[in-house]
Design an enzyme around this catalytic site. Structure first.
Site, PDB file in Angstrom:
ATOM      1  N   ASN A  21       8.594   7.099   6.940  1.00 17.90           N
ATOM      2  CA  ASN A  21       9.021   6.198   5.864  1.00 17.90           C
ATOM      3  C   ASN A  21       9.161   7.016   4.586  1.00 17.90           C
ATOM      4  OD1 ASN A  21       9.334   4.243   3.926  1.00 17.90           O
ATOM      5  ND2 ASN A  21       7.243   3.445   4.082  1.00 17.90           N
ATOM      6  N   LYS A  23      10.178   6.048   1.795  1.00 18.59           N
ATOM      7  CA  LYS A  23       9.966   5.256   0.583  1.00 18.59           C
ATOM      8  C   LYS A  23      11.117   5.529  -0.395  1.00 18.59           C
ATOM      9  CE  LYS A  23       5.087   5.418   1.569  1.00 18.59           C
ATOM     10  NZ  LYS A  23       3.758   5.017   1.141  1.00 18.59           N
ATOM     11  N   HIS A 113       5.853  -4.038   4.466  1.00 16.08           N
ATOM     12  CA  HIS A 113       5.070  -2.878   4.024  1.00 16.08           C
ATOM     13  C   HIS A 113       4.180  -3.302   2.850  1.00 16.08           C
ATOM     14  CE1 HIS A 113       4.002   1.001   2.332  1.00 16.08           C
ATOM     15  NE2 HIS A 113       4.295   1.514   3.519  1.00 16.08           N
ATOM     16  N   GLU A 115       3.537  -2.006   0.146  1.00 14.69           N
ATOM     17  CA  GLU A 115       4.140  -1.842  -1.185  1.00 14.69           C
ATOM     18  C   GLU A 115       5.072  -3.007  -1.508  1.00 14.69           C
ATOM     19  OE1 GLU A 115       5.514   2.163  -0.489  1.00 14.69           O
ATOM     20  OE2 GLU A 115       3.412   2.787  -0.405  1.00 14.69           O
ATOM     21  N   GLU A 183      -1.587  -0.530   8.845  1.00 15.08           N
ATOM     22  CA  GLU A 183      -1.684   0.393   7.712  1.00 15.08           C
ATOM     23  C   GLU A 183      -2.708  -0.133   6.715  1.00 15.08           C
ATOM     24  OE1 GLU A 183       2.020   2.967   7.236  1.00 15.08           O
ATOM     25  OE2 GLU A 183       2.431   1.098   6.185  1.00 15.08           O
ATOM     26  N   GLY A 189      -1.437   6.775   1.181  1.00 11.41           N
ATOM     27  CA  GLY A 189      -1.263   7.692   0.059  1.00 11.41           C
ATOM     28  C   GLY A 189      -2.566   8.163  -0.569  1.00 11.41           C
ATOM     29  N   SER A 229      -2.102   8.048   5.403  1.00 12.29           N
ATOM     30  CA  SER A 229      -2.565   9.429   5.293  1.00 12.29           C
ATOM     31  C   SER A 229      -2.569  10.171   6.632  1.00 12.29           C
ATOM     32  CB  SER A 229      -3.958   9.489   4.640  1.00 12.29           C
ATOM     33  OG  SER A 229      -3.903   8.987   3.321  1.00 12.29           O
TER      34      SER A 229
END
Ligand code: PGA
Length: 271
Positions: A21, A23, A113, A115, A183, A189, A229
């Site tokens: 991904n 992003k 996702h 985000e 996730e 991250g 990660s």
């Protein structure tokens, strides 16, 4: 449910899936260069694409370029969108229809996702509608679920991701494939991945949830990814777990050698 547990813990028949991904990184020119180099690197490393599926998720503006390159050079890479509209067409400025993704040969689309949930306020119900939209056009949704650190403290490891998945699967069409990505928000991250045992624990619960919603056959066939990660140094541990079938990789998917090494997890020795 017993058959689901049995099928999940037998030697894996599901083809491992490594998804990158990107992003909001890489414009279309950078994406072309990256995909080209990725294909060379994996080719040089003699990756057996029968044993692992690799997909990349560029920004929307790059998809046409990636499609052209993949088709022209017949590259063994899949690709998909990072999001999709719940609507098929009409007055929805800024939205991208699943029909458009399908027209570009996108195999997959990421939905829900964290985000999107965090910065765009996406609800589980909207995510279910996006799953339905993807399935209407035979694009495979990668349904992302995961708990925050607070959720983990308050509700334990599986409750929140299971609840998110249960609602999202309300939009799934029976008989059409899905991918699930677990996730944990606290791992994305952060450089602090879940342990492989944590990933396995939640993946088992998610597989049961797929079974309840779509039947045992779907549960056994569905690939469940871990994301958060993931690096070359920890991928093999995740992949050794019976219910973890792959990884959704963020930051490390932008580093060519690191990503190529993740794809080659079968060559890694698990300590
Ligand atoms: P990360 O992101 O690998 O950078 O933690 C994962 C993701 O957001 O899918």
């Amino acid at each position: 449910m017993a058959s689901v547990t049995n099928s999940s813990s037998s030697s894996k028949e599901r083809v491992p899936f490594i998804a990158g991904n990107w992003k909001m990184n890489l414009d279309h020119l950078q994406s072309i260069a990256f995909v080209q180099k990725l294909a060379w690197t994996l080719g040089d490393a003699r990756v057996d694409f029968g044993g692992v599926e690799v997909a990349v998720f560029p920004p929307f503006t790059d998809l046409r370029s990636v499609q052209t390159l993949v088709n022209a050079d017949d590259l063994p890479l899949a690709f998909g969108g990072q999001d999709v509209s719940a609507f098929d067409s009409g007055a929805y400025t800024g939205e991208i229809s699943a029909a458009f993704l399908k027209a570009l040969d996108a195999t997959y689309v990421i939905v829900g996702h964290s985000e999107r949930r965090m910065y765009h306020g996406e609800t589980d119900e909207q995510i279910a509608a996006k799953v339905a939209a993807a399935h209407r056009f035979d694009v495979i949704p990668i349904i992302c679920v995961g708990e925050t650190a607070d959720d983990l403290e308050q509700h334990g490891p599986s409750a929140v991701p299971v609840g998110q998945l249960r609602t999202a699967l309300g939009g799934a069409a029976r008989g059409k494939p899905i991918v699930v990505a677990y996730e944990p928000v606290w791992a994305i991250g952060s450089g602090q991945p879940a342990t492989s045992a944590q990933a396995q624990q939640v993946a088992t619960a998610l597989r049961s949830t797929v079974g309840e919603a779509l039947g045992d056959e779907a549960a056994a066939a569905t690939r469940i990814l871990y994301g958060g990660s993931v690096k070359a140094g920890n991928i093999a541990g995740f992949m050794a777990e019976p219910d973890v079938d792959g990884a959704l990789v963020g930051g490390a998917s932008l580093q060519l050698d690191e990503f190529a090494s993740i794809v080659r997890f079968q060559k890694h020795i698990v300590a």
